[in-house]
Design a protein around this motif. Structure first.
Motif, mmCIF file in Angstrom:
data_model
loop_
_atom_site.group_PDB
_atom_site.id
_atom_site.type_symbol
_atom_site.label_atom_id
_atom_site.label_comp_id
_atom_site.label_asym_id
_atom_site.label_seq_id
_atom_site.Cartn_x
_atom_site.Cartn_y
_atom_site.Cartn_z
ATOM 1 N N LEU A 36 0.792 -1.272 0.136
ATOM 2 C CA LEU A 36 -0.001 -0.026 0.186
ATOM 3 C C LEU A 36 0.865 1.299 0.109
ATOM 4 O O LEU A 36 0.513 2.293 -0.479
ATOM 5 C CB LEU A 36 -0.818 0.026 1.121
ATOM 6 N N CYS A 37 2.052 1.203 0.739
ATOM 7 C CA CYS A 37 3.024 2.630 0.705
ATOM 8 C C CYS A 37 3.402 2.602 -0.739
ATOM 9 O O CYS A 37 3.783 3.990 -1.054
ATOM 10 C CB CYS A 37 4.063 2.388 1.821
ATOM 11 N N LEU A 59 0.894 6.807 -6.861
ATOM 12 C CA LEU A 59 -0.143 7.739 -7.207
ATOM 13 C C LEU A 59 0.063 9.171 -6.815
ATOM 14 O O LEU A 59 -0.410 10.102 -7.466
ATOM 15 C CB LEU A 59 -1.249 7.306 -6.358
ATOM 16 N N ALA A 60 0.814 9.395 -5.816
ATOM 17 C CA ALA A 60 1.081 10.814 -5.385
ATOM 18 C C ALA A 60 1.855 11.493 -6.263
ATOM 19 O O ALA A 60 2.096 12.943 -6.417
ATOM 20 C CB ALA A 60 1.660 10.894 -4.182
ATOM 21 N N ASP A 61 3.073 10.633 -7.044
ATOM 22 C CA ASP A 61 3.986 11.059 -7.899
ATOM 23 C C ASP A 61 3.355 11.274 -9.258
ATOM 24 O O ASP A 61 3.932 10.836 -10.448
ATOM 25 C CB ASP A 61 5.087 10.371 -8.242
ATOM 26 N N THR A 62 2.009 11.944 -9.521
ATOM 27 C CA THR A 62 1.435 12.436 -10.770
ATOM 28 C C THR A 62 0.718 13.557 -10.644
ATOM 29 O O THR A 62 0.844 14.346 -9.688
ATOM 30 C CB THR A 62 0.366 11.525 -11.072
ATOM 31 N N LYS A 63 0.448 14.209 -11.847
ATOM 32 C CA LYS A 63 -0.051 15.575 -11.631
ATOM 33 C C LYS A 63 -1.787 15.523 -11.908
ATOM 34 O O LYS A 63 -2.478 16.547 -12.172
ATOM 35 C CB LYS A 63 0.622 16.304 -12.900
ATOM 36 N N ARG A 64 -2.131 14.358 -12.024
ATOM 37 C CA ARG A 64 -3.607 14.073 -11.993
ATOM 38 C C ARG A 64 -4.303 14.251 -10.745
ATOM 39 O O ARG A 64 -3.980 13.421 -9.742
ATOM 40 C CB ARG A 64 -4.093 12.821 -12.543
ATOM 41 N N GLN A 92 -6.041 12.095 -5.214
ATOM 42 C CA GLN A 92 -7.209 11.781 -4.381
ATOM 43 C C GLN A 92 -7.133 10.317 -4.073
ATOM 44 O O GLN A 92 -7.267 10.041 -2.945
ATOM 45 C CB GLN A 92 -8.477 12.183 -4.874
ATOM 46 N N LEU A 93 -6.988 9.596 -4.800
ATOM 47 C CA LEU A 93 -6.836 8.087 -4.852
ATOM 48 C C LEU A 93 -5.368 7.813 -3.671
ATOM 49 O O LEU A 93 -5.685 6.953 -2.796
ATOM 50 C CB LEU A 93 -6.538 7.208 -5.973
ATOM 51 N N SER A 94 -4.346 8.645 -4.050
ATOM 52 C CA SER A 94 -3.285 8.510 -2.966
ATOM 53 C C SER A 94 -3.482 8.705 -1.483
ATOM 54 O O SER A 94 -3.231 8.095 -0.627
ATOM 55 C CB SER A 94 -2.196 9.155 -3.460
ATOM 56 N N ARG A 95 -4.294 9.839 -1.291
ATOM 57 C CA ARG A 95 -4.939 10.154 -0.251
ATOM 58 C C ARG A 95 -5.745 9.070 0.389
ATOM 59 O O ARG A 95 -5.672 8.960 1.595
ATOM 60 C CB ARG A 95 -5.520 11.409 0.024
ATOM 61 N N ARG A 96 -6.498 8.537 -0.283
ATOM 62 C CA ARG A 96 -7.504 7.487 0.226
ATOM 63 C C ARG A 96 -6.686 6.200 0.684
ATOM 64 O O ARG A 96 -6.956 5.671 1.733
ATOM 65 C CB ARG A 96 -8.533 6.995 -0.952
ATOM 66 N N VAL A 97 -5.482 5.912 -0.195
ATOM 67 C CA VAL A 97 -4.526 4.871 0.245
ATOM 68 C C VAL A 97 -4.090 5.098 1.488
ATOM 69 O O VAL A 97 -3.887 4.454 2.613
ATOM 70 C CB VAL A 97 -3.621 4.496 -0.707
ATOM 71 N N ALA A 98 -3.555 6.324 1.626
ATOM 72 C CA ALA A 98 -2.834 6.804 2.889
ATOM 73 C C ALA A 98 -3.917 6.843 4.122
ATOM 74 O O ALA A 98 -3.341 6.243 5.272
ATOM 75 C CB ALA A 98 -2.283 8.157 2.880
#
Length: 370
Positions: free
Chosen positions: A331-332, A338-343, A348-354
């Motif tokens: 998950l990390c 996901l965070a390393d994108t400009k979309r 937002q999906l990265s934040r959900r995973v976090a």
């Protein structure tokens, strides 16, 4: 006589055998218990006091609280436990009251966002394609045609769409999945329009889950300016016997394999049009699905059990800890990729995973992560 006061003589008069309600109902029969409940509700509103009331079947409790609530002139939120009661209030009780007093009330029904079609996700499904001659393809075509007809976007209008049909989750969103103000469709979103209409309504009808989702959001944000439901003066809980259970769900964490599988599926769907990114994430997503099953299968909880089950720290032994570590690592990796994108949708999906990483660690008593 209109609903113009909370004084006992007004309440008594409205429900009397010669009152406005009697003139609107064929073979009206005054009920002593109904008037008693209505007067208690009126007194609690006048005195700004809480009230718990129980009334037997056939008492007419809905009108007993609606009459003084609407007579108060306050902004009222009515929270129900079931959709059937909402429909009864909207289709039967309110039209009866409007007939009795000779005017319409400003009413707005608010539902959770998963009840409304999402333009963003519907367009994505349309781009990715659904086989036209299949049952799901024909149903999707029906939904897209309805999309141009509806004024509300509420799936309740789709009588031919079964509650458990897998298509609807693909064209709607949960609170977790929504992109919010960053979405290109925010202004025309039916949830946005519904909330704006609720800003001026005197009576706002919700269910218990939405009411406590709003309360939980405000509590977590530490601010009353973050809201799902507009500010209001009075709240009425009908069918209140399960309010404690619903409240506990929204003031705690709910960590489930179903929630994580949905998150992994959302990531796959959101990246499928970016071949390079999809190819990079697939070798992370597939093992994460396997590790999710391994972790949840290892929990000392009977599968299919209803309700909440305590998980003491001593229940998290070395094997369960090892399974959690394996899943946590995957998950990390997903969160970082996901965070390393400009979309914005992927951010937002990265934040959900976090969030899931932290909540899972909290539930499994892993302080180094939680």
């Amino acid at each position: 006589m209109a609903l113009d006061g909370l004084a006992q003589e007004h309440i008594d008069g409205f429900f009397s055998a010669e009152g406005p309600l009697a003139r609107a109902v064929n073979q009206y029969e005054a009920r002593k218990e109904q008037v008693e409940v209505a007067n208690h509700v009126a007194a609690s509103i006048r005195d700004a006091q809480s009230l718990v009331a129980e009334a037997g079947t056939g008492t007419g409790k809905t009108l007993a609280y609606l009459v003084p609530a609407l007579a108060s002139g306050l902004r009222v939120v009515l929270s129900t436990g079931t959709r059937n009661l909402q429909e009864q209030i909207i289709n039967q009780e309110l039209p009866l009251l409007e007939s009795a007093v000779g005017r319409q009330f400003d009413v707005q029904v608010m539902k959770g966002r998963s009840n409304y079609l999402c333009h963003h996700r519907a367009d994505r499904v349309s781009r990715q394609g659904v086989l036209p001659n299949t049952t799901q393809g024909r149903l999707f075509a029906r939904v897209m045609a309805w999309r141009h007809e509806t004024q509300s976007g509420d799936r309740a209008e789709l009588a031919d769409l079964p509650d458990d049909n897998p298509l609807w989750p693909e064209v709607s969103v949960t609170g977790e999945q929504c992109l919010g103000r960053t979405c290109d469709d925010f202004e025309r979103c039916w949830v946005t329009q519904m909330r704006r209409q609720a800003q001026t309504a005197q009576l706002i009808i919700v269910n218990h889950h939405l009411y406590f989702a709003d309360a939980g959001l405000k509590a977590n944000a530490g601010s009353s300016s973050v809201e799902l439901i507009p500010p209001h003066d009075l709240v009425i809980f009908d069918e209140a016997h399960d309010v404690d259970e619903v409240a506990s769900q929204h003031f705690g964490f709910e960590v489930s394999d179903a929630r994580l599988f949905q998150l992994l599926r959302d990531i796959g769907q959101a990246t499928i049009e970016d071949r390079d990114l999809h190819a990079r994430l697939s070798p992370i997503i597939t093992p994460a699905e396997l590790r999710t099953r391994q972790l949840f299968d290892g929990l000392p909880i009977a599968r299919g059990r209803k309700g909440r089950t305590p998980l003491p720290s001593e229940a998290v032994g070395p094997e369960l800890h090892h399974r959690w570590e394996n899943l946590d690592q995957g998950l990390c990796l997903l969160e970082a990729a996901l965070a390393d994108t400009k979309r914005e949708d992927l951010t937002q999906l990265s934040r959900r995973v976090a969030s899931f990483i932290v909540e899972l660690a909290f539930v499994l008593h892993q302080p180094q992560r939680a």
